[in-house]
Design a protein around this motif. Structure first.
Motif, PDB file in Angstrom:
ATOM      1  N   GLU A   1      42.263  22.679  32.952  1.00  0.00           N
ATOM      2  CA  GLU A   1      43.339  23.532  33.504  1.00  0.00           C
ATOM      3  C   GLU A   1      44.057  24.176  32.487  1.00  0.00           C
ATOM      4  N   ILE A   2      44.583  23.630  31.451  1.00  0.00           N
ATOM      5  CA  ILE A   2      45.305  24.271  30.497  1.00  0.00           C
ATOM      6  C   ILE A   2      44.498  25.463  29.629  1.00  0.00           C
ATOM      7  N   ILE A   3      43.433  24.962  29.302  1.00  0.00           N
ATOM      8  CA  ILE A   3      42.628  26.110  28.925  1.00  0.00           C
ATOM      9  C   ILE A   3      42.303  27.268  29.645  1.00  0.00           C
ATOM     10  N   ILE A   4      42.124  26.895  30.884  1.00  0.00           N
ATOM     11  CA  ILE A   4      41.919  28.288  31.799  1.00  0.00           C
ATOM     12  C   ILE A   4      43.402  28.884  31.926  1.00  0.00           C
ATOM     13  N   LEU A   5      44.412  28.413  32.265  1.00  0.00           N
ATOM     14  CA  LEU A   5      45.600  29.065  32.281  1.00  0.00           C
ATOM     15  C   LEU A   5      46.009  29.719  30.871  1.00  0.00           C
ATOM     16  N   SER A   6      45.823  29.072  29.755  1.00  0.00           N
ATOM     17  CA  SER A   6      46.113  29.672  28.438  1.00  0.00           C
ATOM     18  C   SER A   6      45.195  30.914  28.278  1.00  0.00           C
ATOM     19  N   ALA A   7      43.983  31.011  28.629  1.00  0.00           N
ATOM     20  CA  ALA A   7      43.107  31.897  28.597  1.00  0.00           C
ATOM     21  C   ALA A   7      43.648  33.312  29.482  1.00  0.00           C
ATOM     22  N   VAL A   8      43.866  32.990  30.683  1.00  0.00           N
ATOM     23  CA  VAL A   8      44.276  33.974  31.512  1.00  0.00           C
ATOM     24  C   VAL A   8      45.823  34.482  31.002  1.00  0.00           C
ATOM     25  N   GLN A   9      46.655  33.700  30.700  1.00  0.00           N
ATOM     26  CA  GLN A   9      47.933  34.357  30.227  1.00  0.00           C
ATOM     27  C   GLN A   9      47.666  35.028  29.075  1.00  0.00           C
ATOM     28  N   GLY A  10      47.009  34.433  27.901  1.00  0.00           N
ATOM     29  CA  GLY A  10      46.746  35.200  26.637  1.00  0.00           C
ATOM     30  C   GLY A  10      46.282  36.633  26.700  1.00  0.00           C
ATOM     31  N   ILE A  11      45.132  36.597  27.652  1.00  0.00           N
ATOM     32  CA  ILE A  11      44.261  37.906  27.671  1.00  0.00           C
ATOM     33  C   ILE A  11      44.751  38.754  28.484  1.00  0.00           C
ATOM     34  N   SER A  12      45.583  38.404  29.506  1.00  0.00           N
ATOM     35  CA  SER A  12      46.111  39.440  30.712  1.00  0.00           C
ATOM     36  C   SER A  12      47.517  39.769  30.413  1.00  0.00           C
ATOM     37  N   GLU A  13      48.115  39.067  29.416  1.00  0.00           N
ATOM     38  CA  GLU A  13      49.611  39.420  29.373  1.00  0.00           C
ATOM     39  C   GLU A  13      49.637  40.756  28.427  1.00  0.00           C
ATOM     40  N   PHE A  14      48.630  40.991  27.619  1.00  0.00           N
ATOM     41  CA  PHE A  14      48.805  42.248  26.677  1.00  0.00           C
ATOM     42  C   PHE A  14      47.817  43.529  26.994  1.00  0.00           C
ATOM     43  N   LEU A  15      46.998  43.058  28.246  1.00  0.00           N
ATOM     44  CA  LEU A  15      46.097  43.933  28.689  1.00  0.00           C
ATOM     45  C   LEU A  15      46.788  44.572  29.998  1.00  0.00           C
ATOM     46  N   PRO A  16      46.465  45.912  30.325  1.00  0.00           N
ATOM     47  CA  PRO A  16      47.323  46.390  31.506  1.00  0.00           C
ATOM     48  C   PRO A  16      46.622  46.057  32.721  1.00  0.00           C
ATOM     49  N   ILE A  17      46.675  44.416  33.127  1.00  0.00           N
ATOM     50  CA  ILE A  17      46.214  44.233  34.329  1.00  0.00           C
ATOM     51  C   ILE A  17      47.011  42.958  35.076  1.00  0.00           C
ATOM     52  N   SER A  18      47.939  42.793  34.600  1.00  0.00           N
ATOM     53  CA  SER A  18      48.975  41.885  34.880  1.00  0.00           C
ATOM     54  C   SER A  18      48.906  40.644  34.766  1.00  0.00           C
ATOM     55  N   SER A  19      49.438  39.826  34.054  1.00  0.00           N
ATOM     56  CA  SER A  19      49.233  38.322  33.542  1.00  0.00           C
ATOM     57  C   SER A  19      50.044  37.540  34.789  1.00  0.00           C
ATOM     58  N   SER A  20      51.242  37.991  35.369  1.00  0.00           N
ATOM     59  CA  SER A  20      51.569  37.086  36.542  1.00  0.00           C
ATOM     60  C   SER A  20      50.617  37.089  37.571  1.00  0.00           C
ATOM     61  N   ALA A  21      50.055  38.491  38.266  1.00  0.00           N
ATOM     62  CA  ALA A  21      48.881  38.440  38.954  1.00  0.00           C
ATOM     63  C   ALA A  21      48.110  37.585  38.954  1.00  0.00           C
ATOM     64  N   HIS A  22      47.397  37.565  37.652  1.00  0.00           N
ATOM     65  CA  HIS A  22      46.216  36.566  37.299  1.00  0.00           C
ATOM     66  C   HIS A  22      46.707  34.935  37.596  1.00  0.00           C
ATOM     67  N   LEU A  23      47.574  34.742  36.926  1.00  0.00           N
ATOM     68  CA  LEU A  23      48.075  33.343  37.082  1.00  0.00           C
ATOM     69  C   LEU A  23      48.414  32.975  38.379  1.00  0.00           C
ATOM     70  N   ILE A  24      49.053  33.875  39.274  1.00  0.00           N
ATOM     71  CA  ILE A  24      49.211  33.428  40.465  1.00  0.00           C
ATOM     72  C   ILE A  24      47.766  33.278  41.283  1.00  0.00           C
ATOM     73  N   ILE A  25      46.987  34.194  41.118  1.00  0.00           N
ATOM     74  CA  ILE A  25      45.812  34.300  41.719  1.00  0.00           C
ATOM     75  C   ILE A  25      44.892  33.009  41.337  1.00  0.00           C
ATOM     76  N   VAL A  26      44.938  32.758  40.119  1.00  0.00           N
ATOM     77  CA  VAL A  26      44.265  31.558  39.670  1.00  0.00           C
ATOM     78  C   VAL A  26      44.566  30.119  39.997  1.00  0.00           C
TER      79      VAL A  26
ATOM     80  N   PHE B   1      39.777  49.311  32.388  1.00  0.00           N
ATOM     81  CA  PHE B   1      40.631  48.484  32.995  1.00  0.00           C
ATOM     82  C   PHE B   1      41.236  48.951  34.263  1.00  0.00           C
ATOM     83  N   VAL B   2      41.028  50.487  34.383  1.00  0.00           N
ATOM     84  CA  VAL B   2      41.311  50.846  35.734  1.00  0.00           C
ATOM     85  C   VAL B   2      40.449  50.557  36.846  1.00  0.00           C
TER      86      VAL B   2
END
Length: 255
Positions: A7-32, A238-239
């Motif tokens: 689970e930590i691997i999944i959360l780290s990947a979601v945070q690390g990838i989505s934080e700096f791309l224009p796709i919203s890290s908070s949204a992806h963390l909530i959804i996942v 990304f759009v």
């Protein structure tokens, strides 16, 4: 323990990838987290993930950050541009208004709407750059847009790049402005998180250390990839991704 590690691997990947791309890290963390009912997700882990991203962006831009002592103008502009988010972030956090917005319906609509806005902003053809065109007026404009990132689904990276592209900054420099503004934003998020658990015993366990390290690695690689990507391509992929995610969520919600 194995389950927590996965689970930590999944959360780290979601945070690390989505934080700096224009796709919203908070949204992806909530959804996942909701989709898979992750047990490892907690406030301390969330802080660890943000800390990993913060360390990654500092390490990646270490030369630029060291050069800020010789570039007082840029340093002042980054500070000024961060003030609106810091003020409104504290208000949203202290009033717990931010928790009212953390739901899938809000995420679906903001992901769609601000994805479309990003598309129109990215069509700008006139190039401006940080060294000659970034001033108080433009950084305040970008900083005010950044307030919207408090709403899950908007994307802090996305909205700051949208604002910068509307001001005719080229894609690479729009990305750099977004990355530099992410340092105070991530530091603020980590501080507010630590403030919430200040009365609790903070156990620096193995999972916390792993979360920081993995978030650091995923974040660093994402920043490196994204800057190279911006040199060659538009933000259309990304759009499209945002629109697909939004339509899937909206179909689940309303149908």
């Amino acid at each position: 323990m194995i389950q927590d590690f996965i689970e930590i691997i999944i959360l780290s990947a979601v945070q690390g990838i989505s934080e700096f791309l224009p796709i919203s890290s908070s949204a992806h963390l909530i959804i996942v987290s909701n989709l898979y009912d992750l047990k490892a997700s907690s406030l301390l882990i969330d802080i660890s993930l943000h800390l990993g991203s913060l360390l990654a962006i500092i390490f990646f831009f270490k030369k630029d950050l060291f050069d800020l002592k010789h570039n007082q103008k840029l340093l002042k502009l980054i500070i000024i541009g961060s003030i609106p988010l810091i003020i409104f972030g504290y208000i949203f956090h202290s009033t717990e208004l931010i928790h009212l917005l953390r739901n899938v319906k809000v995420i679906a609509w903001t992901t769609l709407f601000f994805g479309v806005i990003l598309y129109f902003a990215d069509q700008r053809k006139i190039d401006q750059n940080i060294s000659t065109n970034l001033n108080i007026r433009s950084i305040i404009f970008i900083g005010l847009f950044q307030i919207l990132a408090l709403i899950p689904g908007v994307s802090r990276a996305g909205i700051t790049m949208t604002a910068a592209r509307f001001l005719n900054f080229n894609r690479v420099d729009s990305g750099k402005i977004s990355f530099l503004l992410s340092i105070p934003a991530l530091a603020g998020a980590s501080f507010l998180g630590l403030k919430d658990i200040s009365s609790e015993t903070i156990e620096m366990n193995l999972l916390v250390i792993i979360a920081i390290i993995l978030s650091f690695l995923f974040s660093y690689l994402t920043v490196k990839f994204f800057l190279n990507y911006l040199n060659k391509f538009s933000l259309n992929i990304f759009v499209i991704y945002r629109i697909i995610i939004a339509l899937v969520l909206l179909s689940i919600i309303y149908f």
